[in-house]
Design a protein around this motif. Structure first.
Motif, PDB file in Angstrom:
ATOM      1  N   ILE A  56       0.850  -1.187   0.000  1.00 56.89           N
ATOM      2  CA  ILE A  56       0.000   0.000   0.000  1.00 56.89           C
ATOM      3  C   ILE A  56       0.887   1.239   0.000  1.00 56.89           C
ATOM      4  CG2 ILE A  56      -1.719   1.306   1.289  1.00 56.89           C
ATOM      5  CD1 ILE A  56      -2.842  -1.413   2.196  1.00 56.89           C
ATOM      6  N   ILE A  57       0.631   2.099  -0.967  1.00 54.27           N
ATOM      7  CA  ILE A  57       1.380   3.343  -1.128  1.00 54.27           C
ATOM      8  C   ILE A  57       0.571   4.473  -0.509  1.00 54.27           C
ATOM      9  CG2 ILE A  57       2.239   5.021  -2.808  1.00 54.27           C
ATOM     10  CD1 ILE A  57       2.666   2.663  -4.733  1.00 54.27           C
ATOM     11  N   ASP A  58       1.254   5.379   0.165  1.00 56.00           N
ATOM     12  CA  ASP A  58       0.637   6.554   0.768  1.00 56.00           C
ATOM     13  C   ASP A  58       0.979   7.753  -0.117  1.00 56.00           C
ATOM     14  OD1 ASP A  58      -0.288   8.602   2.364  1.00 56.00           O
ATOM     15  OD2 ASP A  58       0.940   8.086   4.093  1.00 56.00           O
ATOM     16  N   TYR A  59       0.001   8.200  -0.896  1.00 60.24           N
ATOM     17  CA  TYR A  59       0.179   9.363  -1.766  1.00 60.24           C
ATOM     18  C   TYR A  59      -0.370  10.584  -1.041  1.00 60.24           C
ATOM     19  CZ  TYR A  59      -0.839  12.694  -5.481  1.00 60.24           C
ATOM     20  OH  TYR A  59      -0.922  13.837  -6.227  1.00 60.24           O
ATOM     21  N   ARG A  60       0.447  11.616  -0.885  1.00 62.84           N
ATOM     22  CA  ARG A  60       0.036  12.805  -0.135  1.00 62.84           C
ATOM     23  C   ARG A  60      -0.008  14.028  -1.041  1.00 62.84           C
ATOM     24  NH1 ARG A  60       2.887  12.087   5.688  1.00 62.84           N
ATOM     25  NH2 ARG A  60       2.685   9.835   5.730  1.00 62.84           N
ATOM     26  N   PHE A  61      -0.974  14.898  -0.763  1.00 60.96           N
ATOM     27  CA  PHE A  61      -1.014  16.180  -1.463  1.00 60.96           C
ATOM     28  C   PHE A  61      -1.733  17.202  -0.605  1.00 60.96           C
ATOM     29  CE2 PHE A  61      -5.049  14.352  -2.696  1.00 60.96           C
ATOM     30  CZ  PHE A  61      -5.907  15.425  -2.800  1.00 60.96           C
ATOM     31  N   GLY A  75      -0.022  -0.685  -4.243  1.00 58.16           N
ATOM     32  CA  GLY A  75       1.263  -0.446  -4.883  1.00 58.16           C
ATOM     33  C   GLY A  75       1.430  -1.192  -6.192  1.00 58.16           C
ATOM     34  N   THR A  76       0.555  -2.135  -6.469  1.00 63.45           N
ATOM     35  CA  THR A  76       0.649  -2.897  -7.711  1.00 63.45           C
ATOM     36  C   THR A  76      -0.300  -2.347  -8.782  1.00 63.45           C
ATOM     37  OG1 THR A  76       1.256  -4.894  -6.480  1.00 63.45           O
ATOM     38  CG2 THR A  76       0.483  -5.212  -8.731  1.00 63.45           C
ATOM     39  N   CYS A  77      -1.601  -2.321  -8.485  1.00 67.57           N
ATOM     40  CA  CYS A  77      -2.583  -1.897  -9.500  1.00 67.57           C
ATOM     41  C   CYS A  77      -3.050  -0.450  -9.335  1.00 67.57           C
ATOM     42  CB  CYS A  77      -3.779  -2.840  -9.514  1.00 67.57           C
ATOM     43  SG  CYS A  77      -4.826  -2.764  -8.028  1.00 67.57           S
ATOM     44  N   HIS A  78      -2.668   0.192  -8.245  1.00 72.92           N
ATOM     45  CA  HIS A  78      -2.968   1.600  -7.933  1.00 72.92           C
ATOM     46  C   HIS A  78      -4.444   1.885  -7.694  1.00 72.92           C
ATOM     47  CE1 HIS A  78       1.129   3.220  -9.437  1.00 72.92           C
ATOM     48  NE2 HIS A  78       1.235   2.067  -8.808  1.00 72.92           N
ATOM     49  N   THR A  79      -5.205   0.876  -7.308  1.00 72.64           N
ATOM     50  CA  THR A  79      -6.594   1.092  -6.897  1.00 72.64           C
ATOM     51  C   THR A  79      -6.598   1.958  -5.637  1.00 72.64           C
ATOM     52  OG1 THR A  79      -7.309  -1.044  -7.765  1.00 72.64           O
ATOM     53  CG2 THR A  79      -8.704  -0.051  -6.070  1.00 72.64           C
ATOM     54  N   ARG A  80      -7.408   3.018  -5.625  1.00 72.61           N
ATOM     55  CA  ARG A  80      -7.567   3.828  -4.416  1.00 72.61           C
ATOM     56  C   ARG A  80      -8.403   3.038  -3.423  1.00 72.61           C
ATOM     57  NH1 ARG A  80     -10.377   9.018  -5.451  1.00 72.61           N
ATOM     58  NH2 ARG A  80      -9.743   9.578  -3.372  1.00 72.61           N
ATOM     59  N   LEU A  81      -7.890   2.897  -2.208  1.00 67.57           N
ATOM     60  CA  LEU A  81      -8.572   2.110  -1.180  1.00 67.57           C
ATOM     61  C   LEU A  81      -9.241   2.980  -0.132  1.00 67.57           C
ATOM     62  CD1 LEU A  81      -5.778  -0.573  -0.825  1.00 67.57           C
ATOM     63  CD2 LEU A  81      -7.969  -0.801  -2.040  1.00 67.57           C
ATOM     64  N   TRP A  82      -8.508   3.936   0.442  1.00 68.29           N
ATOM     65  CA  TRP A  82      -9.086   4.866   1.405  1.00 68.29           C
ATOM     66  C   TRP A  82      -8.204   6.092   1.503  1.00 68.29           C
ATOM     67  CZ3 TRP A  82      -6.097   0.834   3.284  1.00 68.29           C
ATOM     68  CH2 TRP A  82      -5.130   1.140   4.229  1.00 68.29           C
ATOM     69  N   ASN A  83      -8.764   7.132   2.105  1.00 68.81           N
ATOM     70  CA  ASN A  83      -7.970   8.332   2.349  1.00 68.81           C
ATOM     71  C   ASN A  83      -8.318   8.921   3.708  1.00 68.81           C
ATOM     72  OD1 ASN A  83     -10.529   9.553   1.084  1.00 68.81           O
ATOM     73  ND2 ASN A  83      -9.412  11.380   1.696  1.00 68.81           N
TER      74      ASN A  83
END
Length: 144
Positions: A56-61, A75-83
């Motif tokens: 799981i990747i943590d993308y911040r903005f 981290g593999t398919c880049h499906t957004r899971l939660w924020n």
């Protein structure tokens, strides 16, 4: 306990909840862009109710309001899971379509309907707001 995960199956999560969390749909342009679809379905949960495994990747903005947003994606398919968001400490918005039981979702409200696609017909009886709902009223709808 409810479970969900990404499209490729590499990232999974569990929610420490007893029933389907409250779900709302957002039709704003940001959600349309983020999802690549007409709207998003958000399940509202406590952040500490989520446990996850996999890449799981943590993308911040930083949003235009100045709030920090943390998007969790596979981290593999880049499906957004939660924020999570600094404007809503302790609360997570799970992408309800990633829940294993997504076929049981019944949204409690629709927001930003002034931006909804014209071909979408909203169900009668479900609260709908032209823009963001007033916080107290929105909270009451989600907690019912």
């Amino acid at each position: 306990m409810m479970e969900g995960g990404c499209r490729c199956g590499e990232s999974r999560y569990a929610l420490a909840v007893e029933a389907m969390p409250p779900v709302y749909c957002c039709h704003c342009l940001d959600c349309q862009s983020w999802s690549g679809s007409a709207f998003t379905e958000q399940a509202v949960v406590r952040e500490d109710a989520i446990t996850a495994s996999g890449p799981i990747i943590d993308y911040r903005f930083t949003s235009p309001s100045g709030a920090q947003s943390w998007q969790r994606v596979c981290g593999t398919c880049h499906t957004r899971l939660w924020n999570t968001n600094s404007a809503r400490p302790g609360i997570a918005m799970v992408r309800a379509g990633t829940l294993d039981a997504s076929d049981t979702i019944e949204p409690r409200a629709h927001i930003w309907v002034k931006r909804k696609q014209p071909w979408i017909a909203l169900p009668g009886g479900t609260p709908a707001f032209e823009e963001s709902a007033p916080l107290a009223e929105f909270t009451a709808i989600l907690l019912r």
